[in-house]
Design a protein around this motif. Structure first.
Motif, PDB file in Angstrom:
ATOM      1  N   SER A   1       0.839  -1.195   0.000  1.00 53.87           N
ATOM      2  CA  SER A   1       0.000   0.000   0.000  1.00 53.87           C
ATOM      3  C   SER A   1       0.876   1.248   0.000  1.00 53.87           C
ATOM      4  CB  SER A   1      -0.914  -0.008   1.220  1.00 53.87           C
ATOM      5  OG  SER A   1      -0.135   0.000   2.395  1.00 53.87           O
TER       6      SER A   1
ATOM      7  N   GLN B   1      -0.835   4.776   4.595  1.00 54.64           N
ATOM      8  CA  GLN B   1      -2.067   4.011   4.738  1.00 54.64           C
ATOM      9  C   GLN B   1      -1.756   2.715   5.491  1.00 54.64           C
ATOM     10  OE1 GLN B   1      -3.894   3.340   0.969  1.00 54.64           O
ATOM     11  NE2 GLN B   1      -4.182   5.513   0.531  1.00 54.64           N
TER      12      GLN B   1
ATOM     13  N   LYS C   1      -1.572  -1.080   6.424  1.00 56.28           N
ATOM     14  CA  LYS C   1      -1.524  -2.281   5.599  1.00 56.28           C
ATOM     15  C   LYS C   1      -2.665  -3.210   5.990  1.00 56.28           C
ATOM     16  CE  LYS C   1       1.480  -6.049   4.272  1.00 56.28           C
ATOM     17  NZ  LYS C   1       2.783  -6.673   4.404  1.00 56.28           N
ATOM     18  N   GLU C   2      -3.295  -3.804   5.012  1.00 54.80           N
ATOM     19  CA  GLU C   2      -4.358  -4.767   5.261  1.00 54.80           C
ATOM     20  C   GLU C   2      -3.772  -6.166   5.148  1.00 54.80           C
ATOM     21  OE1 GLU C   2      -8.000  -4.254   3.167  1.00 54.80           O
ATOM     22  OE2 GLU C   2      -7.805  -2.064   3.169  1.00 54.80           O
ATOM     23  N   TYR C   3      -4.010  -6.965   6.190  1.00 56.09           N
ATOM     24  CA  TYR C   3      -3.469  -8.312   6.234  1.00 56.09           C
ATOM     25  C   TYR C   3      -4.565  -9.311   5.909  1.00 56.09           C
ATOM     26  CZ  TYR C   3       0.366  -6.021   8.659  1.00 56.09           C
ATOM     27  OH  TYR C   3       1.408  -5.205   8.976  1.00 56.09           O
TER      28      TYR C   3
ATOM     29  N   GLN D   1      -6.998 -12.465   6.301  1.00 57.47           N
ATOM     30  CA  GLN D   1      -7.693 -12.952   7.498  1.00 57.47           C
ATOM     31  C   GLN D   1      -6.957 -14.127   8.129  1.00 57.47           C
ATOM     32  OE1 GLN D   1     -10.219 -11.333   8.906  1.00 57.47           O
ATOM     33  NE2 GLN D   1     -10.098 -12.775  10.598  1.00 57.47           N
TER      34      GLN D   1
END
Length: 185
Positions: free
Chosen positions: A47, A51, A53-55, A57
């Motif tokens: 990203s 912003q 970071k999206e990990y 699930q």
């Protein structure tokens, strides 16, 4: 390309659940590696700065489970991972610190107060050798007259180590009174 192949071999060695029949290697620095299992999954591109970071699930669940372990369970997990991943028990090498970092740490060391001192006998007057030998015999536990003579003749010697400042000052005064030159370290 060789580094990429080594990376991919390592990934497949560590993660045996992935199928090895399809693999798309990165063609540029911005490309992502695609690992194929039963379904095609692409790793998310990094990203932009600023912003969060999206990990995935799966990773979030793994972190949640690990954070709930007790200390003994974490030790068992560590042992199991080391055996499963063939990680040896060799200690990690410590990287040398840059010069700027050592300069930043020096003031912190100067703030430390020395609480234990050593009294070191440096030299003595020849006229007061006998007095000094008797005083050393009295000050050092378990020392006889012959040992005290050899001790005084093989200067410099540490008379006492790890003693409080007051005791070190008193010992220095006592030894200087019989003609010795003493240093407190």
């Amino acid at each position: 390309m060789a580094a990429t192949n080594n990376l991919l071999r390592t990934i497949f060695r560590i993660l045996p659940q992935y199928s090895r029949h399809r693999l798309i290697a990165p063609r540029s620095a911005n490309a992502c590696i695609v690992l194929v299992s039963n379904s095609c999954q692409t790793l998310a591109a990094p990203s932009p700065d600023g912003q969060p970071k999206e990990y995935p699930q799966k990773i979030v669940n793994l972190v949640d489970n690990i954070s709930q372990l007790t200390l003994l369970e974490v030790a068992d997990l560590n042992e199991l991972l080391k055996s499963r991943l063939n990680i040896s028990e060799t200690p990690m090498a410590v990287a040398p610190m840059p010069q700027g970092a050592t300069a930043a740490q020096e003031p912190a060391e100067e703030e430390e107060v020395q609480t234990e001192f050593s009294v070191k006998l440096m030299k003595f007057d020849d006229a007061s050798k006998v007095k000094l030998i008797k005083e050393i015999k009295a000050l050092v536990d378990g020392m006889n007259l012959v040992q005290a003579k050899k001790y005084v003749e093989s200067l410099p010697q540490t008379v006492k180590k790890s003693i409080p400042k007051e005791e070190a000052e008193q010992l220095k005064k006592t030894l200087e009174a019989v003609g010795a030159t003493v240093v407190i370290e």
